[in-house]
Every structure is written in structure tokens, then in C-alpha cells.
Scaffold this active site. Sequence first.
Site, mmCIF file in Angstrom:
data_model
loop_
_atom_site.group_PDB
_atom_site.id
_atom_site.type_symbol
_atom_site.label_atom_id
_atom_site.label_comp_id
_atom_site.label_asym_id
_atom_site.label_seq_id
_atom_site.Cartn_x
_atom_site.Cartn_y
_atom_site.Cartn_z
ATOM 1 N N ASP A 8 80.677 40.940 22.367
ATOM 2 C CA ASP A 8 81.243 39.612 22.597
ATOM 3 C C ASP A 8 82.553 39.533 21.805
ATOM 4 O O ASP A 8 83.035 40.545 21.265
ATOM 5 C CB ASP A 8 80.237 38.500 22.243
ATOM 6 N N HIS A 9 83.116 38.337 21.707
ATOM 7 C CA HIS A 9 84.384 38.181 20.984
ATOM 8 C C HIS A 9 84.229 38.513 19.493
ATOM 9 O O HIS A 9 85.162 39.029 18.875
ATOM 10 C CB HIS A 9 84.920 36.754 21.157
ATOM 11 N N CYS A 65 78.111 42.123 18.304
ATOM 12 C CA CYS A 65 78.519 40.711 18.262
ATOM 13 C C CYS A 65 78.929 40.435 16.815
ATOM 14 O O CYS A 65 79.210 41.365 16.059
ATOM 15 C CB CYS A 65 77.421 39.782 18.786
ATOM 16 N N THR A 67 77.268 39.345 14.212
ATOM 17 C CA THR A 67 76.299 39.886 13.247
ATOM 18 C C THR A 67 75.487 41.052 13.795
ATOM 19 O O THR A 67 74.788 41.723 13.031
ATOM 20 C CB THR A 67 75.280 38.796 12.878
ATOM 21 N N ILE A 69 72.986 40.421 15.566
ATOM 22 C CA ILE A 69 71.643 39.843 15.755
ATOM 23 C C ILE A 69 71.459 39.358 17.195
ATOM 24 O O ILE A 69 70.530 39.758 17.902
ATOM 25 C CB ILE A 69 71.395 38.689 14.758
ATOM 26 N N GLY A 70 72.340 38.487 17.628
ATOM 27 C CA GLY A 70 72.178 37.887 18.966
ATOM 28 C C GLY A 70 72.199 38.932 20.065
ATOM 29 O O GLY A 70 71.359 38.907 20.983
ATOM 30 N N HIS A 98 62.416 57.419 14.245
ATOM 31 C CA HIS A 98 61.127 56.729 14.364
ATOM 32 C C HIS A 98 61.012 55.896 15.634
ATOM 33 O O HIS A 98 59.928 55.802 16.216
ATOM 34 C CB HIS A 98 60.904 55.804 13.160
ATOM 35 N N HIS A 132 56.039 60.021 16.566
ATOM 36 C CA HIS A 132 56.067 58.562 16.736
ATOM 37 C C HIS A 132 55.910 58.131 18.197
ATOM 38 O O HIS A 132 55.995 56.936 18.498
ATOM 39 C CB HIS A 132 57.377 57.990 16.189
HETATM 40 C C1 RB5 Z 1 79.511 34.078 18.175
HETATM 41 O O1 RB5 Z 1 80.288 33.189 17.445
HETATM 42 C C2 RB5 Z 1 78.386 34.608 17.306
HETATM 43 O O2 RB5 Z 1 77.364 33.684 17.254
HETATM 44 C C3 RB5 Z 1 77.900 35.925 17.847
HETATM 45 O O3 RB5 Z 1 78.943 36.859 17.835
HETATM 46 C C4 RB5 Z 1 76.754 36.588 17.116
HETATM 47 O O4 RB5 Z 1 77.012 36.717 15.754
HETATM 48 C C5 RB5 Z 1 75.412 36.052 17.402
HETATM 49 O O5 RB5 Z 1 74.389 36.543 16.947
#
Ligand code: RB5
Length: 146
Positions: A8-9, A65, A67, A69-70, A98, A132
Site C-alpha cells: 500500500d502507500h 504496508c 507496519t 500487520i494489516g 518452521h 514441521h
Molecule cells: C495505512 O495508513 C496503514 O494503516 C497501513 O499501511 C498499515 O500499517 C496497516 O496495517
Amino acid sequence: MRIVIGSDHGGYELKEKIKAYFDTEKIDYKDIGTNSNDSVDYPDYGKKVGLAVTKEDFDFGVAICGTGIGISIAANKVKGVRAALVYDETTARLAKEHNNANVIALGGRTTAPEKAISIIKTFMGSTFENRHQTRIDKIKNIEGNE
Ligand code: RB5
């Protein structure tokens, strides 16, 4: 070795730096976007990376992204994806040894480019440990994919 990469951005700038590394090393890759810092939605790109890995001929995917995470959560919704959010060489190595991860997720705002490249190198240099496999099969079973 053929890799699909998407972000993503929040991951765009890191994606471009990783691509420069792939270019230097003549590593074959496909970039599925995004192509600017303009705001987009990470689920769209997690899905694209996941579908590319499961439906096309790639060794693994890199999903980025802000983090990691998303986009890792999104990629993991695609059947057959094992996306691992990795943040150092140890987690990169273990994600392969693993978990036989087929997508690694990185955070463009949390992981420096040099670290991200070292993480990718470590992942590429690691091998799944067959002991595993039963656990990987159990993950497949959760998907109803027995
Ligand atoms: C976008 O601003 C941000 O939420 C996304 O890049 C990411 O970190 C989500 O987990």
C-alpha cells in the site's frame, strides 16, 4: 527464483528500494503495485499478492504496508497463503524453516530498507524443515482444504 511484491502507500517507498535491490541482483520479480504515495487500501494489495502466490508461478511474495500487520492479515485470508510478518533475520529464517511461509510481510514505517533487504536475503537462503509438515497440514485443514 521469481518473486511477487506489492504494497500500500505505507509500504511504497520500501517496495521501491527492495525492487532496486532485486534489479541489482538480477532477481526476477513482478510488482503488483501500488505505484505512488497516494493513499490506497492495504487489503487490496494483500489479496493481490496472496492470489499471485497461490494462482501463479512465484516462489514467494513480499507484502508491505506501514507496519506489515494489516497486509499480512489480508494476505492470510487467501486460501493457501501462509503470510509471516517478519522483522529481523531470525523471524525470517524461522518463517521458512518452521512455517514454510509463502509470503513475508514487512513494515515500510517500521523496518529500515537495509534491514528489509537482509531479511529477504535470509528468507531466500532458508529451507523448510520437513519435520514441521504435520503442522502445515493442520493449517490447511483449518482452511477446509484437506
Ligand atoms: C495505512 O495508513 C496503514 O494503516 C497501513 O499501511 C498499515 O500499517 C496497516 O496495517
